[in-house]
Motif scaffolding. Structure first.
Motif: not given
Ligand code: ADP
Ligand code: MG
Length: 712
Positions: A524-525, A580-584, A606-607, A666-670
């Motif tokens: 997660p961020l 592979l490790v990454s953020t989103s 996360f949602g 939350e759902l729209l992510g912004y």
């Protein structure tokens, strides 16, 4: 009171201490109108008055009666207690006791008629009323009992009870509250007037009145959002341009379908039809194609592109990242190439001509080794359809040449990042712009596209959101939805994992790697800081490197340049790494069929829609795929919200659950979605949303008509 109106300051109307006015001022409540518009968050049903005989013990009840023998006494431990006798209308009597509220002795006196609200409790075989709230019966109507009692959000000293009393003093001004919805809409939709709705909130007679008032306000909010969205759409489509009309060519679509290795799904066919119908018109299309990960949006895009190129128009396909743009370039040219090959093999006139000598092998080698090279360098020998890739890392000289070719019309399809429309790029005849994996086609993009001649626009998103939310958040688009999953892909086995089960899962993962599979790990961020985000990935990287010491692990994070990221993605695709490790970053569109395991760390952050997106990265091959949702603490592993991931595999369903639990923001992510979280409930009410949409459409049509009428 004389001369009082809605705009009168509360200071002049309410006899109260400055502290109370200050508390209200902090809520931006200064006038009579402001206070009347301060609505309760809920109501407590105390409409049924009880008698002492009928009241159940230990439940909140209201009883009307008379106070006698009230006195202040001190206990042995010097605590102050007020006691009294309370006799109800049936003559039944009970003791009342208030702890540590000596002021009550001053406020009530023997003979006072009151309504007490609280619980009857039994103590040493004696029933008594313990610390009830009281209200003196002065007029006929009670405020704090004997009705649906509004509960206001309290703010500091201004509590719900105080607010109830003050709002009651202003009741007579409610009628003056102006209407905000057009009269004909009120009538057609059978909605209460604004003033009636406000009265129903503060002084309801029955619960249905409150619901009707709520619906009215929700309707109004939705109506305003829809009206604004539809106005934006009208604005976008206000310029008529014959150049945009592309007559539908069913033969082309049929032949294109025949050239595919599979049969398009019903939704894909419908979506293509809806898009081509839009493109027959002389106004620019504004359509959103919504479809779960893997629902096959690319195919819809390619059919539309082929159709446009055959008509002689230019197309632009934009992706959010370079990696995705490149991936699209490969997929799209392969599909177009096999379309072309199919036509020549069947002796059909090719609809879209791509030189056969620059076949699939050519695309592959060029795309991998050379970022600009899908298509022949020397276009003099190549008069046919041309596809080019343009991204941030295209060298300046190459970019110049691409620009020239776009301007003179040599390039038919340009694929790239958003730089495509942001730059000073000119087209000869741009007819179609497709924006992939982007929530919405924003105002800034709109105006840039207007400068480029307002082409047809198709936005594609893999965030499946409930239709109600789509209509609200993206009301300026028409909507096409891909419902079914193509092929016979299996559901991905999903498990929420508590921290202590980590070792078992890690042993399982190691076995899968042994079998040749690959693993994605998403961290997660942490806050919105790139610094911490990077650290987080680095920490997880070294942890995994020691846990899986004989496996190769690598990472991707926000600090890397697009070049670095791409290099890593490429080697991961080529199986040079197991994990592979990454953020989103990998959230969108990356395709690595051999990766069959998705691990999400801190899944509770996360949602559901986002988790579903991550999960969509795997399950792209015949191997069984697994998604593990690791939680930070054991309790989170029991959360019903996360557990929904185990049972539901439909993105739309998950999005709906997310909407009801976490709200639209939350759902729209912004945050800037423009949809207030207060609309959460209304968005779960499709009928209300549709009513608001239709009313807004009708309103704008009437408005237009009125304008024409008045101007002629
Ligand atoms: P997304 O909607 O996530 O962009 P893609 O367009 O990448 O999905 O498609 C996912 C995969 O499904 C691709 O490999 C594509 O070839 C395949 N596909 C698309 N449509 C169909 C179909 N009708 N039948 C079978 N497979 C399909
Ligand atoms: Mg896609």
């Amino acid at each position: 009171m004389d001369n009082v109106h809605l705009q009168t300051s509360l200071h002049a109307v309410l006899r109260t201490r400055q502290e109370y006015l200050d508390a209200l001022a902090e809520l931006n409540i200064h006038t009579v109108e402001h206070l009347l518009l301060y609505l309760p968050r809920t109501h407590e049903d105390l409409s049924q008055m009880q008698t002492i005989r009928s009241a159940p013990l230990y439940e909140k009840v209201s009883i009307r009666g008379v106070i006698e023998n009230i006195k202040l006494v001190y206990t042995r431990s010097k605590k102050k207690i007020v006691t009294a006798l309370f006799t109800d209308r049936e003559g039944e009597c009970v003791e009342v006791i208030w702890f540590n509220q000596p002021h009550i002795k001053r406020m009530l006196k023997d003979g006072d008629e009151v309504a007490l609200t609280g619980k009857l409790v039994e103590n040493h075989h004696k029933v008594r009323f313990q610390s009830p709230a009281f209200e003196k019966v002065q007029q006929q109507n009670l405020l704090h009992a004997g009705r649906l009692v509004p509960i206001y959000p309290s703010h500091g000293i201004a509590g719900s009870k105080w607010l109830r009393e003050k709002i009651a003093l202003l009741k007579e001004y409610i009628d003056e509250i102006p209407e905000t919805l057009p009269e004909d809409i009120l009538q057609e939709e059978h909605l209460p007037k604004r003033s009636d709705a406000i009265r129903a909130f503060h002084f309801p007679d029955k619960p249905e009145e409150v619901q009707a008032a709520r619906d009215r306000f929700a309707f109004e909010e939705l109506f305003d959002i829809q009206k604004r969205a539809l106005e934006r759409k009208q604005q976008w489509q206000s310029q008529k341009d014959e150049r945009l009309c592309i007559t539908m060519n069913p033969d082309l679509i049929k032949t294109f379908f025949a050239s595919l290795k599979f049969t398009p799904t019903k939704s894909q066919k419908i979506a293509i039809y809806e898009i081509l119908k839009d493109m027959e018109k002389d106004v620019p299309m504004s359509r959103l194609l919504e479809g779960d990960v893997g629902s096959g949006k690319t195919l819809v895009a390619v059919a539309t592109i082929a159709h446009t190129i055959a008509h002689g128009g230019q197309c632009a396909l934009m992706a959010p990242t370079e990696v995705l743009a490149k991936q699209h370039a490969i997929t799209v040219s392969r599909l177009l190439m096999s379309f072309y090959n199919y036509c020549t093999k069947k002796d059909l006139p090719p609809f879209v001509t791509i030189s056969p000598c620059h076949g699939e092998g050519f695309c592959k080698s060029k795309i991998v080794t050379n970022h600009h090279g899908l298509i022949p360098q020397d276009d003099t020998s190549f008069p046919l359809s041309t596809i080019s890739l343009l991204t941030g890392s295209t060298p300046a000289s190459e970019k110049e040449s691409i620009k020239t070719k776009l301007k003179n019309g040599t390039i038919d399809l340009i694929i790239g990042t958003h730089a495509l429309i942001e730059d000073s790029i000119q087209f000869k005849n741009l007819l179609l712009v497709i924006i992939d994996e982007q929530h919405r086609f924003g105002v800034a993009q709109r105006s840039r596209l207007e400068e480029k001649g307002s082409p047809h626009v198709l936005a594609m998103t893999a965030t499946p959101i409930p239709r109600t939310l789509a209509l609200t958040a993206y009301g300026d688009h028409d909507l096409s939805v891909l419902l079914e999953k193509p092929g016979n892909r299996k559901d991905i086995h999903t498990k929420v994992v508590a921290p202590r089960d980590r070792p078992i899962i890690e042993r399982f993962i190691d076995k899968e790697i042994e079998e040749g599979r690959q693993v994605f790990v998403v961290c997660p961020l942490i806050q919105d800081s790139q610094e911490l985000d990077t650290k987080n990935v680095q920490a997880e990287l070294s942890r995994l490197q020691s846990t899986f010491s004989n496996r190769s692990v690598t990472s991707l994070h926000g600090r890397m340049t697009p070049k670095e990221k791409e290099k890593i993605m490429q080697s991961y695709k080529e199986k040079k790494f197991d994990i592979l490790v990454s953020t989103s970053v990998i959230e969108v569109g990356i395709d690595v069929p051999n990766a069959t395991i998705m691990i999400i760390e801190g899944a509770e952050r996360f949602g559901l829609a986002q988790l579903h997106q991550f999960r969509g990265r795997i399950g792209r091959s015949d191997h069984k795929s697994h998604c593990f949702l690791f939680t930070t603490n054991p309790a989170q592993a029991k959360s019903a919200r996360l557990k929904a991931m185990e049972t539901h595999h439909d993105g739309f369903k998950l999005a709906e659950i997310d909407l009801s639990i976490r709200g639209p923001g939350e759902l729209l992510g912004y945050r800037q979605s423009g949809i207030p979280d207060t609309l959460r409930e209304s968005l779960l009410n499709p009928i209300l949303v549709m009513r608001a949409r239709r009313a807004a459409e009708k309103y704008l049509k009437m408005h237009k008509f009125r304008n024409i009428w008045h101007s002629s």
